[in-house]
Design a protein around this motif. Structure first.
Motif, PDB file in Angstrom:
ATOM      1  N   GLU A  35       0.506  -1.067   0.056  1.00  0.00           N
ATOM      2  CA  GLU A  35      -0.356   0.263   0.367  1.00  0.00           C
ATOM      3  C   GLU A  35       0.357   1.621   0.180  1.00  0.00           C
ATOM      4  O   GLU A  35       0.891   2.315  -0.686  1.00  0.00           O
ATOM      5  CB  GLU A  35      -0.951  -0.111   1.336  1.00  0.00           C
TER       6      GLU A  35
ATOM      7  N   ALA B 249       0.990   4.097  -3.215  1.00  0.00           N
ATOM      8  CA  ALA B 249       0.508   5.576  -2.910  1.00  0.00           C
ATOM      9  C   ALA B 249       1.423   5.866  -3.071  1.00  0.00           C
ATOM     10  O   ALA B 249       1.506   7.303  -4.167  1.00  0.00           O
ATOM     11  CB  ALA B 249      -0.089   5.511  -0.686  1.00  0.00           C
TER      12      ALA B 249
ATOM     13  N   ILE C 124       1.558   6.252  -7.520  1.00  0.00           N
ATOM     14  CA  ILE C 124       0.420   7.055  -7.612  1.00  0.00           C
ATOM     15  C   ILE C 124       0.648   8.631  -7.659  1.00  0.00           C
ATOM     16  O   ILE C 124       0.282   8.918  -8.195  1.00  0.00           O
ATOM     17  CB  ILE C 124      -0.942   6.577  -7.343  1.00  0.00           C
TER      18      ILE C 124
ATOM     19  N   PRO D  75      -2.230   9.763  -1.979  1.00  0.00           N
ATOM     20  CA  PRO D  75      -3.347   9.073  -1.120  1.00  0.00           C
ATOM     21  C   PRO D  75      -3.559   7.742  -0.136  1.00  0.00           C
ATOM     22  O   PRO D  75      -1.812   7.358   0.203  1.00  0.00           O
ATOM     23  CB  PRO D  75      -3.768   8.549  -2.887  1.00  0.00           C
ATOM     24  N   ASP D  76      -4.355   7.397   0.202  1.00  0.00           N
ATOM     25  CA  ASP D  76      -4.744   7.009   0.887  1.00  0.00           C
ATOM     26  C   ASP D  76      -5.025   5.868   0.195  1.00  0.00           C
ATOM     27  O   ASP D  76      -5.945   5.297  -0.721  1.00  0.00           O
ATOM     28  CB  ASP D  76      -5.508   6.641   1.978  1.00  0.00           C
ATOM     29  N   VAL D  77      -3.828   4.920   0.378  1.00  0.00           N
ATOM     30  CA  VAL D  77      -3.961   3.135  -0.848  1.00  0.00           C
ATOM     31  C   VAL D  77      -4.855   1.916   0.353  1.00  0.00           C
ATOM     32  O   VAL D  77      -3.739   1.758   1.033  1.00  0.00           O
ATOM     33  CB  VAL D  77      -2.967   2.813  -1.628  1.00  0.00           C
TER      34      VAL D  77
ATOM     35  N   GLU E  67      -8.730   0.100  -3.071  1.00  0.00           N
ATOM     36  CA  GLU E  67      -9.658   1.737  -2.865  1.00  0.00           C
ATOM     37  C   GLU E  67      -8.746   2.757  -2.608  1.00  0.00           C
ATOM     38  O   GLU E  67      -7.652   1.959  -1.272  1.00  0.00           O
ATOM     39  CB  GLU E  67     -10.675   1.367  -1.513  1.00  0.00           C
ATOM     40  N   ILE E  68      -8.432   4.073  -3.112  1.00  0.00           N
ATOM     41  CA  ILE E  68      -7.590   5.409  -3.168  1.00  0.00           C
ATOM     42  C   ILE E  68      -8.850   6.307  -2.850  1.00  0.00           C
ATOM     43  O   ILE E  68      -9.482   5.983  -3.667  1.00  0.00           O
ATOM     44  CB  ILE E  68      -7.377   5.223  -4.925  1.00  0.00           C
TER      45      ILE E  68
ATOM     46  N   VAL F 112      -8.407  10.666  -2.455  1.00  0.00           N
ATOM     47  CA  VAL F 112      -7.030  11.336  -2.469  1.00  0.00           C
ATOM     48  C   VAL F 112      -7.770  12.992  -2.246  1.00  0.00           C
ATOM     49  O   VAL F 112      -8.717  13.173  -1.672  1.00  0.00           O
ATOM     50  CB  VAL F 112      -7.088  11.429  -3.949  1.00  0.00           C
TER      51      VAL F 112
ATOM     52  N   LYS G  72     -12.029   9.413  -4.218  1.00  0.00           N
ATOM     53  CA  LYS G  72     -12.067   8.405  -3.824  1.00  0.00           C
ATOM     54  C   LYS G  72     -12.028   7.411  -5.888  1.00  0.00           C
ATOM     55  O   LYS G  72     -13.185   7.730  -6.371  1.00  0.00           O
ATOM     56  CB  LYS G  72     -13.273   7.507  -3.554  1.00  0.00           C
TER      57      LYS G  72
END
Length: 248
Positions: A30, A34, A37, A47-49, A69-70, A72, A90
């Motif tokens: 993850e 992140a 990306i 981002p939160d991945v 799920e991403i 931003v 998202k």
């Protein structure tokens, strides 16, 4: 019986170790995803991945992840220099093909979503205007309510009102604007049937004021929005994609 008990304890310990290793691998993947990306999509922050599914290691062995799920942050919308926040940005990605180093990742399908609240819409609106929920019937038509003191709106439009009509500037102006989305990043508000005003000759200037566009800045290419709906919370955007490359 004692041997069976020892065997069961051994299996439980191995299972626990497998889960721990699996979760550690997910955390590392993850973090790497992140970082890549952010770099490939030109984002201002990582981002939160979140990689879904268990076990993770067997997914990696098959070079395909079930779901990612991403989320931003740092996305904004701008209207003539007025900048507001776009929230709940998202992307849900499914059937993601990856290589062992995560330098390549392509999602078979993707769903994107975002929200601009009415509070933020009002901040982006022209001087004197407030944007709010228009009720279920008008929302179903894709409309929002645009209102404000007539005097403030005319002042924002730079319209000089003759002295004889100054007392009428305290009246409340209300119109309903249809919202549309163009090119995946431009939000357009266009007023329908302006109300009859007591101050003559200002309808055209007022329409020029309440009709305005917002441009959503900084959306990652993994999120292509193609639909906007008006809800009680604000404008909700959604979109879909196929064969989405996350690293280019």
């Amino acid at each position: 019986m004692r041997a069976l008990r020892i065997l069961l304890i051994f299996v439980v310990i191995l299972g626990g170790l497998f889960v721990a290793v699996d979760r550690a691998a997910v955390y590392f993947a993850e973090s790497e995803a992140a970082s890549k990306i952010r770099s490939s999509q030109g984002l201002t922050s990582e981002p939160d991945v979140s990689i879904k599914g268990f076990p993770f290691l067997t997914q990696v062995a098959g070079s395909k992840l079930d779901e990612i799920e991403i989320s931003v942050g740092g996305i904004t919308a701008t209207a003539e220099g007025r900048q507001v926040e776009v929230t709940e940005v998202k992307a849900e990605l499914r059937d993601v093909k990856v290589n062992s180093s995560f330098s390549s990742a392509v999602a078979g399908s993707a769903q994107g979503s975002a929200l601009i609240s009415y509070e933020d819409l009002s901040k982006s609106a022209p001087q004197g205007a407030t944007v709010s929920y228009a009720g279920a019937e008008r929302a179903a038509k894709g409309q929002v309510k645009v209102s404000g003191p007539l005097g403030d709106l005319l002042e924002g439009a730079g319209v000089d009102v003759p002295t004889a009509f100054q007392a009428m500037l305290r009246e409340e102006f209300t119109a309903y604007s249809t919202v549309s989305l163009e090119d995946g990043d431009k939000v357009r508000l266009r007023a329908e049937d302006l109300p009859k005003l007591s101050v003559p000759g200002v309808e055209g200037e007022l329409k020029d004021v309440v009709d305005y566009d917002l441009t959503i800045d900084g959306l990652p290419s993994t999120i292509t929005l193609d639909k906007v709906t008006t809800t009680q919370d604000g404008l909700r955007f959604s979109g879909t994609g196929t064969d989405v490359d996350l690293t280019s």
